[in-house]
Design an enzyme around this catalytic site. Structure first.
Site, PDB file in Angstrom:
ATOM      1  N   THR A 195      49.363  16.647  25.288  1.00  0.00           N
ATOM      2  CA  THR A 195      50.836  16.214  25.133  1.00  0.00           C
ATOM      3  C   THR A 195      51.002  16.972  26.957  1.00  0.00           C
ATOM      4  O   THR A 195      51.226  18.129  26.565  1.00  0.00           O
ATOM      5  CB  THR A 195      51.887  16.473  23.745  1.00  0.00           C
ATOM      6  OG1 THR A 195      51.195  16.221  23.186  1.00  0.00           O
ATOM      7  CG2 THR A 195      53.090  15.817  24.153  1.00  0.00           C
ATOM      8  N   ASP A 226      53.558  11.683  17.581  1.00  0.00           N
ATOM      9  CA  ASP A 226      55.074  12.158  17.195  1.00  0.00           C
ATOM     10  C   ASP A 226      55.716  11.947  19.098  1.00  0.00           C
ATOM     11  O   ASP A 226      57.127  11.873  18.562  1.00  0.00           O
ATOM     12  CB  ASP A 226      55.961  13.161  16.477  1.00  0.00           C
ATOM     13  CG  ASP A 226      54.772  14.336  17.510  1.00  0.00           C
ATOM     14  OD1 ASP A 226      53.309  13.889  17.983  1.00  0.00           O
ATOM     15  OD2 ASP A 226      55.645  15.724  18.252  1.00  0.00           O
TER      16      ASP A 226
END
Length: 331
Positions: A195, A226
């Site tokens: 990420t 998430d």
């Protein structure tokens, strides 16, 4: 930190956490990742130095990371089991608690800008799939052919992952380049996930956080991690701090990691580093999850914490030098 010594601005960035240890990266790879983190942090710092907002700084820095094939976000994103790049992002304004997120976009060049547009151009917080791309188009955001996001290294990682799972390998995407030269050849497969994220404090005392990802390699069934979930992968409040996460998203969702850290700062008065460590080194590790976070507080505190061998990261603040790290044993 006394108010008179609070830096006017501060910024922390990450490019993913995972199996990033000495000996796994070639010298060329290490230099490329360090340079990329420095360039992104400097871009965000330039916005803050000029008096720009934390939101603008977060977006500007993440744009560069989304366009860099080294990272699992935007161009260079991981592939789903179906051979698609499905991109997620979120952003949050600590001054207003304005929050926006998109999940599963496939044609919007900068998912972080789509997430911000959700705040400014809709009454919603999260949009997904084709609707999110359609909204981005309606807001005038740049669209690209899905092949823009393709990189050979991520495709090879998908093939290996599917072979391990005994799943069929999909047809190569139409228009995909067949080139392992240049910067894309330096991609390091940090594990199943990765990420990018940025947190910032501006001269007005406002904080913001943003996160963008290509998700986990070989993900199935429209899996969402998430990164686009406010409170799990991203959270910002001027009453606490700003947090961006990277790692095994299912665990970050279950713990509400980003909000949990903010709550510890706000309600228990923990220092930023202590709050980050309690959640990452304590709660996340105990649950069996791995990953890391970057954080910044309205008083200028900066922190990062991760329980993986490495995390691409950088921090810079008014009056402080740029610091870039990769491995666990770096400060």
């Amino acid at each position: 930190m006394a108010d008179q010594i609070r830096p006017k601005w501060a910024l922390v960035a990450h490019g993913g956490a995972g199996a990033i240890s000495r000996g796994q990266l070639s010298p060329e790879q290490e230099v490329a990742y360090r340079d990329a983190m420095a360039v992104a942090a400097d871009a965000g710092a330039a916005v803050l130095r000029a008096g720009g907002s934390a939101m603008d700084a977060v977006e500007a820095a993440i744009h560069l990371l989304e366009d860099d094939p080294l990272f699992n976000a935007g161009r260079g994103a991981a592939f789903t089991a179906e051979g698609r790049n499905e991109l997620d992002a979120s952003i949050m304004d600590g001054a207003t608690l304005g929050a926006g997120a998109v999940a599963g976009v496939t044609t919007t060049r900068h998912p972080i800008s789509a997430a911000r547009a959700v705040i400014e151009g809709s009454t919603h917080v999260m949009l997904g799939g084709e609707g999110a791309d359609a909204f981005a188009r309606s807001q005038g955001l740049e669209q690209v052919d899905p092949s823009y996001f393709f990189t050979e290294r991520r495709w090879l990682a998908l093939e290996k992952g599917l072979a391990r799972l005994g799943l069929p390998i999909p047809a190569r995407p139409t228009g995909a380049p067949q080139d392992l030269s240049g910067k894309a050849a330096l991609v390091h497969e940090e594990g199943k996930y990765g990420t990018v994220g940025v947190v910032a404090l501006d001269a007005h005392g406002d904080v913001a956080a943003g996160t963008s990802t290509g998700g986990s390699s070989a993900k199935r069934w429209g899996r969402v991690g998430d990164s686009p979930i406010i409170g799990a992968g991203t959270y910002a409040s001027n009453k606490g701090c700003a947090v961006s996460c990277t790692g095994a998203g299912e665990y970050f969702i279950r713990l509400g990691v980003a909000h949990e850290i903010c709550a510890l700062v706000r309600h228990k008065g923990l220092s930023l580093q202590a709050a980050a460590d309690q959640v990452i080194q304590g709660e996340l590790t105990a649950l069996g999850g791995d990953g890391g976070v970057i954080c910044v507080a309205p008083d200028g505190q900066m922190a990062w914490s991760f329980n993986t061998p490495g995390m691409y990261r950088a921090r810079i603040a008014d009056g402080e030098p740029l610091v870039v790290g990769v491995y666990k044993d770096e400060t």
